[in-house]
Design an enzyme around this catalytic site. Structure first.
Site, PDB file in Angstrom:
ATOM      1  N   ASP A 140       0.743  -1.340  -0.072  1.00 57.81           N
ATOM      2  CA  ASP A 140       0.073   0.056  -0.069  1.00 57.81           C
ATOM      3  C   ASP A 140       0.820   1.204   0.134  1.00 57.81           C
ATOM      4  O   ASP A 140       1.931   1.250   0.444  1.00 57.81           O
ATOM      5  CB  ASP A 140      -0.795   0.014   1.394  1.00 57.81           C
ATOM      6  CG  ASP A 140      -1.789  -1.367   1.332  1.00 57.81           C
ATOM      7  OD1 ASP A 140      -2.268  -1.582   0.476  1.00 57.81           O
ATOM      8  OD2 ASP A 140      -1.889  -1.776   2.548  1.00 57.81           O
ATOM      9  N   ASP A 169      -2.254  -1.382  -5.082  1.00 59.74           N
ATOM     10  CA  ASP A 169      -3.260  -1.839  -3.914  1.00 59.74           C
ATOM     11  C   ASP A 169      -3.936  -0.741  -3.071  1.00 59.74           C
ATOM     12  O   ASP A 169      -4.377   0.116  -3.896  1.00 59.74           O
ATOM     13  CB  ASP A 169      -2.402  -2.646  -2.689  1.00 59.74           C
ATOM     14  CG  ASP A 169      -3.267  -3.661  -1.946  1.00 59.74           C
ATOM     15  OD1 ASP A 169      -4.494  -3.338  -1.944  1.00 59.74           O
ATOM     16  OD2 ASP A 169      -2.480  -4.587  -1.227  1.00 59.74           O
ATOM     17  N   ASP A 173      -4.559   1.732   4.000  1.00 59.40           N
ATOM     18  CA  ASP A 173      -4.993   0.856   4.644  1.00 59.40           C
ATOM     19  C   ASP A 173      -4.641   0.323   6.135  1.00 59.40           C
ATOM     20  O   ASP A 173      -3.452   0.344   6.409  1.00 59.40           O
ATOM     21  CB  ASP A 173      -4.800  -0.503   3.820  1.00 59.40           C
ATOM     22  CG  ASP A 173      -5.569  -0.733   2.453  1.00 59.40           C
ATOM     23  OD1 ASP A 173      -6.274   0.451   2.189  1.00 59.40           O
ATOM     24  OD2 ASP A 173      -5.465  -1.501   1.646  1.00 59.40           O
ATOM     25  N   ARG A 226     -14.203   2.173  -1.613  1.00 56.07           N
ATOM     26  CA  ARG A 226     -13.374   2.278  -0.425  1.00 56.07           C
ATOM     27  C   ARG A 226     -13.035   3.646   0.095  1.00 56.07           C
ATOM     28  O   ARG A 226     -11.723   4.353   0.233  1.00 56.07           O
ATOM     29  CB  ARG A 226     -12.148   1.327  -0.458  1.00 56.07           C
ATOM     30  CG  ARG A 226     -12.485   0.044  -0.568  1.00 56.07           C
ATOM     31  CD  ARG A 226     -11.438  -1.107  -0.498  1.00 56.07           C
ATOM     32  NE  ARG A 226     -11.643  -2.247  -0.917  1.00 56.07           N
ATOM     33  CZ  ARG A 226     -10.710  -3.374  -1.042  1.00 56.07           C
ATOM     34  NH1 ARG A 226      -9.581  -3.042  -1.044  1.00 56.07           N
ATOM     35  NH2 ARG A 226     -11.008  -4.602  -1.322  1.00 56.07           N
TER      36      ARG A 226
END
Length: 327
Positions: A140, A169, A173, A226
């Protein structure tokens, strides 16, 4: 300017509010339009659990190369790392130690091709830093696991949407029981899967009771999904500006989310539930989208915060979020 200021009693984040919000008219956000200081204080969930001070009081090092950067952020002694100019390297995430502040000197401080991993650490601040085009094989842009007390402020994180959704990715996160995190004043853009809180439906044992994350004053632009997606955790999402976002806030698998004072423009799904995630929404402008989330119980949080009216959000966020500070 019409503003609301909430002083919240210290109650359980999953319980009902014990005190009604008190409106005031003295909104001040010291993060907007100013030269930043290493002494600036974290707010939101990052202000709890003893607070987040990063490397305050430690040594200061200025870096301008990949080798200098990777060396400077190691170890758990207090340290301030100032990134001067762009650094480009196609590589796996760089591990960041506890008690670290990583600060971009100005808008040219961009890491391209590699991101940051916060694993089993605490008390980390990342401010005024750009991170771009981190390939999925390299992790990430910023990822945290088993970590707590993290303040991510005025960052610019992105990739592109020219490739398929798995080419890169996540941008931001947080997983495996990470906790007490604030993402604020940041530009999150041009990406498929922006920010994930809780990585797996089967990780309840590690995540339940943790994953407290604040998202405040961020600009979310040209994203597929997201924005954020939250499993099991507790989210406070306020005064964000969403533009051209397909799937916005997704509350999942028992998550409780308080969503207030956000604005959505040209967005398809603003707020929705998956597998019994819950939300309380107040005073949002969903545009042509709508609230499709199950009614939750998170009506208050355990810290003080300032809330803008939705009519003020665009002017306060767009052009201010991202790398607009200097150190």
């Amino acid at each position: 300017m019409q503003n609301l200021k909430f002083l919240i009693a210290a109650v359980s984040c999953l319980g009902p509010a014990l005190a009604a919000p008190t409106p005031t008219s003295n909104f001040i956000n010291s993060n907007f339009n100013k030269r930043a200081s290493v002494e600036d204080s974290a707010f939101g969930y990052a202000s709890l659990n003893g607070g987040t001070t990063g490397g305050a009081g430690g040594t200061t090092t200025t870096v301008s190369s990949y080798a200098e950067f990777t060396a400077a952020v190691q170890g758990d002694d207090p340290k301030i790392v100032i990134v001067s100019g762009p650094i480009e390297e196609t590589a796996e995430q760089v591990d960041v130690g506890s008690n670290t502040s990583i600060l971009g000197a100005d808008s040219s401080a961009v890491l391209t091709g590699f991101g940051l991993r916060l694993k089993e650490v605490e008390n980390v601040i990342i401010r005024n830093l750009g991170i771009a085009k981190v390939l999925a094989d390299n992790g990430d842009a910023i990822g945290a696991e088993y970590s707590n007390n993290i303040w991510i402020d005025h960052v610019d994180v992105s990739s592109d949407r020219d490739h398929d959704k798995d080419y890169y990715d996540g941008l931001l996160d947080f997983k495996r029981g990470s906790d007490y995190i604030t993402v604020s004043n940041s530009f999150i853009h041009d990406h498929w899967k922006a920010s994930l809180v809780g990585h797996s439906n089967s990780n309840e044992d590690e995540d339940s009771g943790k994953l407290h994350v604040t998202y405040a004053n961020n600009y979310w632009y040209n994203l597929n999904s997201r924005a954020p997606s939250i499993r099991f955790g507790t989210g406070h999402i306020y005064n964000n500006y969403y533009e051209t976002v397909s799937d916005g806030i997704n509350t999942r698998i028992g998550a409780q989310v308080l969503v207030e004072g956000n604005v959505f423009v040209d967005s398809k799904k603003a707020l929705y539930s998956t597998d019994e995630g819950y939300a309380v929404e107040r005073n949002n402008d969903f545009g042509d989208a709508k609230n499709e989330a199950l009614e939750g119980t998170l009506t208050s949080v355990e810290y003080e915060y300032d809330l803008l009216d939705t009519s003020e959000v665009k002017s306060a966020v767009v052009g201010t979020a991202g790398q607009t500070l200097t150190f």
